[in-house]
Structures are given as structure tokens and as C-alpha cells.
Design an enzyme around this catalytic site. Structure first.
Site, mmCIF file in Angstrom:
data_model
loop_
_atom_site.group_PDB
_atom_site.id
_atom_site.type_symbol
_atom_site.label_atom_id
_atom_site.label_comp_id
_atom_site.label_asym_id
_atom_site.label_seq_id
_atom_site.Cartn_x
_atom_site.Cartn_y
_atom_site.Cartn_z
ATOM 1 N N TRP A 89 -6.133 -16.320 -0.397
ATOM 2 C CA TRP A 89 -5.731 -14.975 -0.800
ATOM 3 C C TRP A 89 -4.209 -14.853 -0.817
ATOM 4 O O TRP A 89 -3.622 -14.209 -1.684
ATOM 5 C CB TRP A 89 -6.312 -13.926 0.159
ATOM 6 C CG TRP A 89 -7.628 -13.377 -0.287
ATOM 7 C CD1 TRP A 89 -8.853 -13.627 0.266
ATOM 8 C CD2 TRP A 89 -7.863 -12.469 -1.378
ATOM 9 N NE1 TRP A 89 -9.830 -12.940 -0.417
ATOM 10 C CE2 TRP A 89 -9.253 -12.224 -1.426
ATOM 11 C CE3 TRP A 89 -7.030 -11.863 -2.315
ATOM 12 C CZ2 TRP A 89 -9.823 -11.380 -2.377
ATOM 13 C CZ3 TRP A 89 -7.600 -11.012 -3.267
ATOM 14 C CH2 TRP A 89 -8.989 -10.781 -3.286
ATOM 15 N N TRP A 109 -1.894 -3.549 -1.983
ATOM 16 C CA TRP A 109 -1.940 -2.117 -2.255
ATOM 17 C C TRP A 109 -2.540 -1.841 -3.633
ATOM 18 O O TRP A 109 -3.315 -0.892 -3.803
ATOM 19 C CB TRP A 109 -0.540 -1.510 -2.125
ATOM 20 C CG TRP A 109 -0.236 -1.180 -0.690
ATOM 21 C CD1 TRP A 109 0.480 -1.925 0.189
ATOM 22 C CD2 TRP A 109 -0.707 -0.042 0.037
ATOM 23 N NE1 TRP A 109 0.493 -1.324 1.434
ATOM 24 C CE2 TRP A 109 -0.219 -0.165 1.366
ATOM 25 C CE3 TRP A 109 -1.476 1.065 -0.292
ATOM 26 C CZ2 TRP A 109 -0.492 0.794 2.351
ATOM 27 C CZ3 TRP A 109 -1.752 2.014 0.694
ATOM 28 C CH2 TRP A 109 -1.259 1.873 1.991
ATOM 29 N N TRP A 112 -1.693 11.948 -9.211
ATOM 30 C CA TRP A 112 -1.368 11.864 -7.784
ATOM 31 C C TRP A 112 -0.884 13.218 -7.263
ATOM 32 O O TRP A 112 -0.259 13.985 -7.975
ATOM 33 C CB TRP A 112 -0.263 10.828 -7.546
ATOM 34 C CG TRP A 112 -0.610 9.436 -7.968
ATOM 35 C CD1 TRP A 112 -0.123 8.758 -9.051
ATOM 36 C CD2 TRP A 112 -1.530 8.546 -7.328
ATOM 37 N NE1 TRP A 112 -0.676 7.504 -9.120
ATOM 38 C CE2 TRP A 112 -1.550 7.342 -8.076
ATOM 39 C CE3 TRP A 112 -2.343 8.646 -6.194
ATOM 40 C CZ2 TRP A 112 -2.331 6.253 -7.736
ATOM 41 C CZ3 TRP A 112 -3.130 7.562 -5.858
ATOM 42 C CH2 TRP A 112 -3.126 6.376 -6.609
ATOM 43 N N ASN A 147 -6.257 -6.522 9.682
ATOM 44 C CA ASN A 147 -6.478 -6.491 8.244
ATOM 45 C C ASN A 147 -7.581 -5.523 7.833
ATOM 46 O O ASN A 147 -7.455 -4.825 6.824
ATOM 47 C CB ASN A 147 -6.807 -7.896 7.730
ATOM 48 C CG ASN A 147 -6.804 -7.950 6.213
ATOM 49 O OD1 ASN A 147 -5.793 -7.686 5.571
ATOM 50 N ND2 ASN A 147 -7.959 -8.255 5.627
ATOM 51 N N GLU A 168 -8.794 -17.330 3.243
ATOM 52 C CA GLU A 168 -7.765 -16.323 3.519
ATOM 53 C C GLU A 168 -6.377 -16.865 3.171
ATOM 54 O O GLU A 168 -5.522 -16.135 2.667
ATOM 55 C CB GLU A 168 -7.818 -15.892 4.982
ATOM 56 C CG GLU A 168 -9.028 -15.050 5.334
ATOM 57 C CD GLU A 168 -9.095 -13.762 4.522
ATOM 58 O OE1 GLU A 168 -8.091 -13.014 4.495
ATOM 59 O OE2 GLU A 168 -10.140 -13.490 3.890
ATOM 60 N N TRP A 175 0.075 4.892 -4.198
ATOM 61 C CA TRP A 175 0.093 3.673 -3.380
ATOM 62 C C TRP A 175 1.506 3.202 -3.078
ATOM 63 O O TRP A 175 1.732 2.473 -2.102
ATOM 64 C CB TRP A 175 -0.729 2.558 -4.021
ATOM 65 C CG TRP A 175 -0.345 2.132 -5.399
ATOM 66 C CD1 TRP A 175 -0.843 2.614 -6.580
ATOM 67 C CD2 TRP A 175 0.591 1.096 -5.769
ATOM 68 N NE1 TRP A 175 -0.261 1.954 -7.651
ATOM 69 C CE2 TRP A 175 0.614 1.017 -7.188
ATOM 70 C CE3 TRP A 175 1.397 0.225 -5.044
ATOM 71 C CZ2 TRP A 175 1.414 0.112 -7.881
ATOM 72 C CZ3 TRP A 175 2.205 -0.686 -5.732
ATOM 73 C CH2 TRP A 175 2.209 -0.731 -7.122
#
Length: 474
Positions: A276, A380, A304, A339, A273, A357
Site C-alpha cells: 500500500w 485522504w 462541502w 490506522n 501493507e 478532505w
């Protein structure tokens, strides 16, 4: 006149221990510690509301640890530092690197100008385990997929540096008359009062939180971190973002515990993590347009929708889908969101509401205490399917199934959506399946005490897939 005066410029490294730039500055002689609130250079990405609240308190804690000698300024960082070097006869300027594109540009220009003035300038890595330019594939190209980046790139590179101690001696100078309150980081509307009861801010609190997590919650982390009602999450992200603790400290503290207690699987997952987080910064460095531009250009043509009422319902936690509303209310009430739930609410916004987004990125930027340009934009784009190592667009989280799977007893959802607290587990995530009369027995009237679903899951899923399939034909 002070001899050998070095400016140390605090930014996203609001700590004394394991602070490479401060450590080296302290060895040169007297140090002028400064912090500059630079909303001008950051442009569209100036610090959001929730983060400003955290920053206010973090700066106060840092100032205490510096014997109240932190020098506070507002304005363009480059101009202020250049002025200080002339006014105070500064010999050197040190700082720890930041990786936002505008900061890299400004830092490079500042370094070049200081060099022409014969002022020593050094920058250090105080925020990442590996520098983004250090990790490359065999052909020297950059990674675009997380697992090989972390497993083949990072873990095969030199290990992260060991944390540094606090400087043995800090000779600090105070020249500014400004104080932290002058930064006006706190809103006149006292919405942030609710946060004060839930968070402890500053370097000491960050160290305490790390120790508590490693001692009490690392065991079971790999699986239990997915369940928002469980304590198996570190909640270190705001501390890491503001640099109250370094990833190196977290990395080696976790390793020491994991090796002693035999928590190999949980340890590996926690370290990944942190990986990440590294990957997000890596992407931002190599693809600086990531915060606003689709990495996969085909998404530039995505159809969109633009429904302000749907966006407002999502933001306020009034979508009619309990796990979505719980997450959005957690964000508003605490400045944080679990998360797993972040992924669920992001999928719903993008794929069930078909909203860009950017809307989610902007809302998180303003509401999250841990709002971080690298992590926010990369995450995102990951959910949207438009990023580099993206979840495929057709992976659409079902909020009913996600709620039932990851909040099976409803503890998390009932806490943040108390109007549904009396519903049995079977119907908690789909209250519309109960009759009106049965709902009334539990104190629920859909459309009054709790919203009706703003979209149909099946229909909106089909719309999303049709929209995605239209891209393939262009």
C-alpha cells in the site's frame, strides 16, 4: 586538496545500512555527507511541526553514526549543491531518489546542470521496493486499483533488491560550521516534550522496533492489527518515512520470520501493507496533482460545508463521539494514530461533518510524525471516494459500531478519553443513551465534562448521501 571527493546528499534516507547512494559514494573515495533543510522548494508542503521534531532527533542520531561529520545547510538545495561543487572541487554528487513532484523537478534540473559542468551525478532507489515506472499493465498504462497493482504488477515483477550492508569504509569530510540546532526544528513551545517519552528515534531504534514487531507481533497481525488496543501493529511508519530503515529491510526480515514460523497469512498481509505504501508513491508519481486535486473530477462540484466550530471540535477530540475523540487525542498526544482509527476519523470529518478532505490532510500533515505526502494524500482521497482506488463515498463508518467492534472492552477509548472511563461498555460509545442521573453516577455530565454530539449520525449520513447523489446529476 582532496582527490575524488563525492557529495552524498541525505534526504529521506537517514541511515547508514542499506543506503544504495551512500554505499556507492563510499566506493569512490572521500565523501562529503550533507543534509539541506529546504523549506523554500517544498512550498505548501514544507515539513510539519511533529515531523520537524522527529527530524531533529533523527539527524542527531545520523550525525553520531557519521562521527559528527554531517554537514548541515539551509536554503535551496540546487543552489547549495552547485556552490559546494565549485568551492570544494567535487567530482561527483550522489543521492537516493525522492518522489514528491517538486523534488523530481528540482532533481532533474540539478542533474542537467551538473552534467554541463562535467560533474558525475547518480541517483539511486533507497526508498521503494519497486520504482513507479517499472510497474505497468500489459498495455503499458499505469494501474489505478491497488489489488492488481500489487498482485499482478509488483509480485510478478522482479523481487525487491536485497538489503545492502553498511559501507566497509567511510572516509568523511566535514566543511560546514553549521550544526543541527541551527535548523531550528524544535518549537519554542515545549509541546513536543510529551513525545520524547514515547518514541525512540534513529536507525538503531528502527532496527530494534522491526525486530520486536516481527518476533512478538507478526503472529495474529492480519486480524489483530484492526484493534487499536492491541500490539499487533509495526509502528514503523515514521522510521520508514525518514528512511531510518528501508522497506527492503522490513520486507526480507518479515519474510525470513514468516517462512520459519509458518505465518503465511499474517506475513502476506504485512507485506501487502508495504505494498500500500508503494501504491501511494506510485499514484503520486503518475498523478502528481494528487495532494490537492480530486482525481475524480466530479468531486470538484461537491457541496462541502465550511463550519469552523466543527473542524475545531474534530481537531481537539471534542466531537462527542468517543472513538473519534480518542483517535484525535491519540494524534495530539503521541504524533501517531492507529490506522483503523485514522479511517474512522477521516470518514467522520468528510461524511458526517461534510468538511473538505483538505482540512484533514492539512491537520495530519502538521500533527503526524509519519506525515508523508504520498501516503497522506492517497489515503485522504481514498476515504473521500475521490481517488483512484477509492472507498465508495457512500461507505460511511458509523463511529458507534466501529468503537464497539474494534475496541470492544474500551481499553483504547478509556485511555484517551478518561472522563468516560467509568462508563459501562454498553454505553461507552453512546453515553447519551443513559439518563442524566445515571451519567452522574459515572461522573459524566454531557455538555460539561464531555461534549454532546456535534452532529446527529443519521441526519448527517443522509446529508452526505444527498450531496453525493447531487454529483451524479451534474
Amino acid at each position: 586538496m582532496i582527490d575524488n571527493l563525492t557529495i552524498f546528499w541525505f534526504r529521506q534516507d537517514l541511515r547508514i545500512s542499506d543506503n544504495p547512494g551512500l554505499f556507492e559514494a563510499a566506493r569512490t573515495g572521500s565523501v562529503l555527507p550533507i543534509y539541506i533543510l529546504d523549506d523554500e522548494s517544498s512550498g505548501a508542503f514544507k515539513i510539519g511541526g511533529a515531523s520537524r521534531w522527529w527530524l531533529h532527533h533523527s539527524l542527531n542520531k545520523l550525525n553520531e553514526s557519521l562521527d559528527n561529520k554531517l554537514n548541515i545547510y539551509t536554503g535551496k538545495s540546487k543552489e547549495i549543491i552547485l556552490r559546494l561543487t565549485q568551492e570544494k572541487k567535487v567530482n561527483a554528487v550522489y543521492w537516493n531518489r525522492c518522489y514528491e513532484p517538486y523534488r523530481i523537478k528540482d532533481d532533474s534540473e540539478l542533474k542537467a546542470q551538473l552534467k554541463t559542468m562535467n560533474i558525475e551525478c547518480k541517483s539511486f532507489n533507497g526508498s521503494l521496493l519497486w520504482e513507479p515506472w517499472e510497474i505497468t499493465k500489459k498495455d503499458n498504462s499505469s494501474y489505478k486499483v491497488y489489488t492488481p497493482f500489487y498482485r499482478k504488477g509488483c509480485l510478478q515483477a522482479n523481487p525487491p533488491r536485497r538489503p545492502l550492508p553498511k559501507p566497509e569504509s567511510l572516509i568523511l569530510e566535514k566543511v560546514s560550521k553549521n550544526n543541527i540546532d541551527d535548523l531550528n526544528l524544535l518549537s519554542d513551545v515545549q509541546w513536543h516534550k510529551k513525545l520524547e517519552l514515547q518514541w525512540q528515534i534513529g536507525e538503531d531504534s528502527a532496527q530494534k522496533r522491526l525486530t520486536e514487531f516481527i518476533d512478538d507481533s507478526l503472529l495474529g497481525y492480519k486480524e489483530d492489527r484492526n484493534f487499536p488496543s492491541k500490539e499487533n501493529v509495526s509502528r514503523l511508519s515514521p522510521h520508514l518515512h525518514f528512511g531510518e530503515i528501508s522497506p527492503n529491510q522490513a520486507w526480507y526480515c518479515a519474510q525470513a520470520k514468516g517462512m520459519i514460523d509458518g505465518l503465511e497469512s499474517d506475513l502476506d498481509h504485512f507485506l501487502s501493507e508495504l505494498g500500500w505504501r508503494e501504491f501511494s508513491y506510485y499514484l503520486l508519481y503518475h498523478f502528481p496533482e494528487l495532494p490537492r486535486k480530486n482525481f475524480q473530477e466530479k468531486f470538484d462540484q461537491f457541496p462541502w460545508q465550511d463550519d469552523a466550530s466543527h473542524l475545531a471540535a474534530w481537531q481537539k477530540g471534542k466531537t462527542g463521539y468517543p472513538i473519534i475523540d480518542a483517535g484525535m487525542r491519540e494524534l495530539w498526544q503521541t504524533g501517531y494514530m492507529h490506522n483503523r482509527v485514522r479511517m474512522i476519523v477521516a470518514s467522520f470529518l468528510i461524511k458526517n461533518l461534510l468538511l473538505h478532505w483538505h482540512h484533514g490532510e492539512d491537520w495530519f500533515w502538521d500533527c503526524l510524525l509519519d506525515a508523508d505526502l504520498a501516503s497522506n494524500s492517497a489515503s485522504w482521497q481514498w476515504v473521500a471516494g475521490s481517488g483512484v482506488d477509492a472507498a465508495p463515498y457512500f461507505r460511511i463508518f458509523n463511529p458507534i459500531l466501529q468503537g464497539e467492534k474494534f475496541d470492544p472492552d474500551g481499553t483504547y477509548t478509556r485511555h484517551f478519553v478518561p472522563e468516560l472511563a467509568k462508563l459501562p461498555n454498553k454505553y461507552l460509545f453512546k453515553p447519551w443513551e443513559l439518563s442524566e442521573s445515571d451519567l452522574k453516577k459515572y461522573g459524566v455530565i454531557l455538555g460539561k465534562t464531555y461534549p454532546k454530539p456535534i452532529v446527529n449520525l443519521g441526519h448527517s449520513r443522509d446529508q452526505a448521501l444527498q450531496a453525493y447523489n447531487s454529483l451524479k446529476k451534474k
